[in-house]
Design a protein around this motif. Structure first.
Motif, short mmCIF file in Angstrom:
data_model
loop_
_atom_site.label_atom_id
_atom_site.label_comp_id
_atom_site.label_asym_id
_atom_site.label_seq_id
_atom_site.Cartn_x
_atom_site.Cartn_y
_atom_site.Cartn_z
N PRO A 15 39.01 41.24 36.23
CA PRO A 15 40.38 41.64 36.32
C PRO A 15 41.36 40.90 36.45
CG PRO A 15 38.88 43.10 37.98
CD PRO A 15 38.32 41.64 37.43
N LEU A 16 42.60 40.86 35.90
CA LEU A 16 43.75 39.97 36.02
C LEU A 16 44.17 39.70 37.28
CD1 LEU A 16 45.62 40.94 32.68
CD2 LEU A 16 44.49 38.67 33.25
N PRO A 17 44.77 38.36 37.79
CA PRO A 17 45.19 38.25 39.31
C PRO A 17 46.39 39.00 39.71
CG PRO A 17 45.55 36.32 38.10
CD PRO A 17 44.65 37.31 36.99
N GLU A 18 47.16 39.77 38.70
CA GLU A 18 48.33 40.55 38.83
C GLU A 18 49.26 39.91 39.84
OE1 GLU A 18 47.66 44.66 39.34
OE2 GLU A 18 45.89 44.52 38.04
N GLY A 19 49.64 38.68 39.42
CA GLY A 19 50.85 38.08 40.17
C GLY A 19 50.43 37.31 41.36
N GLN A 20 49.16 37.46 41.68
CA GLN A 20 48.57 36.44 42.61
C GLN A 20 47.95 35.15 42.19
OE1 GLN A 20 48.74 37.61 45.83
NE2 GLN A 20 49.88 39.19 45.13
N PRO A 21 47.90 34.20 42.89
CA PRO A 21 47.24 32.96 42.51
C PRO A 21 45.97 33.08 42.18
CG PRO A 21 48.56 32.47 44.37
CD PRO A 21 48.62 33.93 44.24
N GLU A 22 45.33 32.50 41.18
CA GLU A 22 43.92 32.81 40.91
C GLU A 22 42.81 32.25 41.77
OE1 GLU A 22 41.18 34.47 38.52
OE2 GLU A 22 43.02 33.87 37.16
N ASP A 23 42.19 33.13 42.15
CA ASP A 23 41.16 32.64 43.08
C ASP A 23 40.10 31.91 42.08
OD1 ASP A 23 38.97 32.38 44.77
OD2 ASP A 23 39.10 34.36 45.72
N LEU A 24 40.07 30.50 42.09
CA LEU A 24 39.08 29.66 41.40
C LEU A 24 37.67 30.11 41.70
CD1 LEU A 24 40.98 26.29 40.91
CD2 LEU A 24 40.80 28.45 39.29
#
Length: 169
Positions: A15-24
């Motif tokens: 799922p896209l991070p939707e405005g949140q920073p990506e959790d690498l």
């Protein structure tokens, strides 16, 4: 969650991070499930700073018969790191698209004799903006990325790849 992969069956998208920073870390786990060989590459850490995506890797799982880095593993890692760069760039913009490598090349400069880091950046500073324009105009585009592998301060490998973002399905 580990999913058994089957040839010819696409792995579900993260799922896209939707405005949140990506959790690498979550992205790395998904990547390991989506591409089974990732588990064996020795990636210990992923980080982003500006336009750079960096992996820290262990040499041990990538050894050749001479006790140095196996060129095939290193080439696969550079190609995969570029694919991850484009995929993460798209995800930051809320875009879920397929990315493929169109062309890749490597130049081996020195043996890899210890744990190492791979750094991926756009080949041209305007590359990301040009990709964004192509996606807006045509629904698809390409970007050229470069990867450099350092063992300590020694540059051991330079690579580049052209990555295509495919049109929506």
């Amino acid at each position: 969650m580990s999913v058994s992969r089957q040839p010819g069956i696409a792995h579900p998208r993260l799922p896209l991070p939707e405005g949140q920073p990506e959790d690498l870390a979550a992205f790395q786990q998904w990547l390991s499930d989506a591409i089974p060989m990732v588990k064996a590459l020795g990636i210990s850490e992923a980080s982003r700073q500006g336009e750079a995506l960096t992996w820290q890797l262990a040499l041990a799982p990538n050894l050749n018969d001479k006790g140095t880095g196996f060129g095939g593993a290193l080439a696969a890692q550079t190609t995969l790191l570029g694919w991850c760069w484009v995929t993460l760039w798209l995800r930051e913009r809320g875009i879920a698209r397929d990315v493929v490598v169109a062309e890749a090349n490597q130049r081996f400069l020195a043996p890899v004799t210890g744990d190492y880091r791979l750094i991926c950046v756009p080949a041209e500073p305007q590359g990301p903006a040009q990709l964004a324009n192509k996606l807006a105009e045509r629904g698809k585009g390409r970007i050229v990325l470069t990867q450099q592998l350092y063992c300590g301060e020694t540059l051991c490998l330079e690579a580049s790849g052209s990555y295509a973002v495919l049109p929506p399905r």
